[in-house]
Write an enzyme that holds these catalytic residues in place. Structure first.
Site, PDB file in Angstrom:
ATOM      1  N   GLY A 152       0.822  -1.220   0.000  1.00  0.00           N
ATOM      2  CA  GLY A 152       0.000   0.000   0.000  1.00  0.00           C
ATOM      3  C   GLY A 152       0.852   1.264   0.000  1.00  0.00           C
ATOM      4  N   ARG A 169      -4.281 -10.848  -3.217  1.00  0.00           N
ATOM      5  CA  ARG A 169      -4.242 -10.198  -4.529  1.00  0.00           C
ATOM      6  C   ARG A 169      -2.827  -9.709  -4.868  1.00  0.00           C
ATOM      7  NH1 ARG A 169      -5.969  -4.893  -5.343  1.00  0.00           N
ATOM      8  NH2 ARG A 169      -6.487  -4.895  -3.132  1.00  0.00           N
ATOM      9  N   CYS A 211      -3.135  10.634  11.583  1.00  0.00           N
ATOM     10  CA  CYS A 211      -2.125  11.565  11.062  1.00  0.00           C
ATOM     11  C   CYS A 211      -2.302  12.986  11.584  1.00  0.00           C
ATOM     12  CB  CYS A 211      -2.127  11.557   9.542  1.00  0.00           C
ATOM     13  SG  CYS A 211      -3.769  11.643   8.813  1.00  0.00           S
ATOM     14  N   HIS A 241      -0.527  17.553   5.930  1.00  0.00           N
ATOM     15  CA  HIS A 241      -1.620  18.240   6.603  1.00  0.00           C
ATOM     16  C   HIS A 241      -1.102  19.532   7.249  1.00  0.00           C
ATOM     17  CE1 HIS A 241      -3.989  14.831   5.858  1.00  0.00           C
ATOM     18  NE2 HIS A 241      -3.976  14.229   7.029  1.00  0.00           N
ATOM     19  N   ASN A 253       1.479  13.684   6.232  1.00  0.00           N
ATOM     20  CA  ASN A 253       0.564  12.669   6.749  1.00  0.00           C
ATOM     21  C   ASN A 253       0.980  11.256   6.380  1.00  0.00           C
ATOM     22  OD1 ASN A 253      -0.237  13.903   4.171  1.00  0.00           O
ATOM     23  ND2 ASN A 253      -1.847  12.354   4.122  1.00  0.00           N
TER      24      ASN A 253
END
Lengths: 356, 356
Positions: free
Chosen positions: A15, A42, A132, A261, A334
């Site tokens: 990810g 996957r 975050c 952020h 973040n």
């Protein structure tokens, strides 16, 4: 005597946050023995590079935790909720980046710069890493709290779209491509009409256009008009600082920024504050960079802070109405401290517990 | 008996706000006799349409005010500072949109929804209209003040680039064209490098990139770390509300939005507040639209509010820590109510003073 280094599993290695984690593992001092990469079936079989070596991604299953000492969970809430207890039951110390356990009483919520001691008491074998927004805010505010005694926080956020994952980034990029080179943004609803389905289908995680716009709603409905992101910030700040009654109010707003952020912060303290002293504290606080000379153009912005580890703080002023209050503006990536970095820091402090 | 309608001069008719003013004059009930369009000598001779008729733009000079009853000044501060007293000395009632006179004791600062009475006392013949951020904020907050008794405002802004004029809009559009279709925004300084001179030369009025970024600095250095925009908001709110000691703190931040300012507002009142009562007040307050059902996607955003007159208010919550405080998020078009519309409203109230 051969050195025993603890073994590590990275769950969610494929990810966005997993990718940042692999880079961090390659850059930080190497305290790990085997590093095992894990993802959904996957993604299993893909090969990724960590610490300069190619490694095959394994499918998430109970036996991937065999022989593992520490596991980092960088996966959605529901995946953590199911799999973290399974890993912990096998004696693995789980460090979880999801929201699944953050507010559970028997799971410590840890920011190493602020409450590293809390990581040692983990009755369920799980340590949680905060959201975050909490992370960017708390390293700066926690340092000031130690000196001045925090009493109240009023925060307005300027949140990046990667907070909503790859879909958030894709939505912004697609929408920007449609509005760039146009004269949009000056007539009622013209952006929304030009984007058509782009702005309203399930493809975009935002409840309104995000190009040429700001969206004051993050997360889900938490009741009484609050968004879940606003309640999360409140509850996590209270837990990390160990102040269950801390007054904390947030308004969370998405802005068309890819990553990092920003927050406008009003912080009221028990003691009188002075900008000079606040500067001194922030300049030496771990995980914080002071960048505060606005007349010379020195204030943090996402485009300068993105890709860096610390929270950058600027625009520090003493309230003109209250000698106990400071205003400031801060930025934190973040995807770095706001996610992968904090998890890595917790893991490194846990690694130090293992006998050599 | 023939009706005498007051004559009007629009100074700065060829600018961005001038253009909005001509549309407003064409749309509102027509209370004016002659309407004379005035601009710098550079723009003189151009023909513009107002009230459906073409009119030639005259060069700003003393004699353009001959026979004029009311003059609208939609020009930079230094032009107003020089020419408004000249017009006033000829008996013209000047309504000035610039910052030149806003905080002068003998110049009223007027928002018709809040303090229309103040327009009648104008010892210098000049009436000032507030800054756009003040205007968007004050119609909502002023209405709540009348019921609950305002004690403190803490505001963080999400300001549109048209606040910095045509250069601000041009800078955003040029920068968006350079970043659209790229993967920029994830590496330290990548946006700034890609924009090159675009982000740093005099062409951009912003102190940092404005595409894929937010910029927490608006205006000039006002000392002690404050920007001039932040001090302006404070002082103007105090003056319009007639509360010289009102606690007011602002953090002003530019966002990549073309037009319409947004604000996150923490407002503390003398009386206890309730969301239901606040909704009732905002739903009927002049110049305000209540749009507050976030779970159904109903909250104001710039892309929906741009081009409309009122301030739109949503995200109304009662503070969880203080029964006297409300949080809310509001949007107002900085070129409509935030500039031309308020000037037009003041002018219409002055027009009513003239004998028919």
């Amino acid at each position: 005597m051969t050195e025993h280094r603890p073994s590590l599993a990275v769950v969610g290695a494929t990810g966005a946050i997993g990718g940042v984690m692999l880079r961090i593992l390659s850059q930080h001092a190497d305290v790990w023995g085997e590093v095992r990469l894990v993802a959904s079936s996957r993604s299993a079989g893909r090969k990724l590079v960590v610490r300069g070596e190619e490694s095959e991604v394994l499918a998430l299953a109970e036996d991937v935790f065999d022989g593992i000492d520490v596991a980092l969970f960088l996966v959605p809430d529901e995946v953590s909720a199911h799999w973290a207890p399974i890993a912990a039951a096998k004696g693995v110390v789980v460090i979880d980046d999801s929201a699944a356990f953050r507010l559970d009483d028997d799971v410590p919520l840890v920011v190493p710069e602020i409450n590293s001691h809390a990581a040692r008491l983990r009755p369920r074998g799980i340590i949680a890493s905060p959201n975050c927004t909490t992370l960017s805010l708390i390293v700066a505010v926690g340092a000031l709290h130690a000196e001045f005694g925090l009493r109240e926080l009023i925060v307005s956020s300027y949140q990046a779209v990667s907070d909503a994952g790859r879909d958030g980034v894709a939505a912004l990029r697609e929408q920007l491509a449609l509005v760039a080179g146009t004269e949009l943004g000056t007539q009622p609803g013209d952006v929304r009409r030009a984007l058509g389905d782009e702005a309203s289908t399930a493809d975009s995680p935002f409840a309104a256009p995000i190009a040429l716009n700001v969206v004051p709603w993050a997360g889900t409905d938490a009741g009484d008009g609050w968004s879940s992101e606003e309640i999360t910030l409140r509850e996590e700040c209270r837990k990390v600082l160990g102040m269950p009654d801390l007054k904390t109010t947030a308004t969370c707003v998405y802005v068309p920024v890819v990553a990092t952020h920003s927050m406008s912060v009003h912080a009221r303290f028990e003691n009188e504050v002075a900008v000079g002293k606040a500067h001194e504290i922030l300049a030496t606080a771990p995980g914080v960079v002071l960048f505060d000379n606005p007349a010379a153009g020195d204030f943090p912005t996402p485009s300068d802070v993105v890709g860096t580890d610390p929270t950058w703080v600027g625009r520090v002023r003493r309230s003109m109405d209250d000698p106990h209050a400071l205003e400031m503006f801060l930025c934190g990536d973040n995807l770095r401290k706001g996610a992968a970095l904090n998890v890595a820091q917790i893991a490194e402090s846990v690694a130090a517990e293992f006998p050599r």
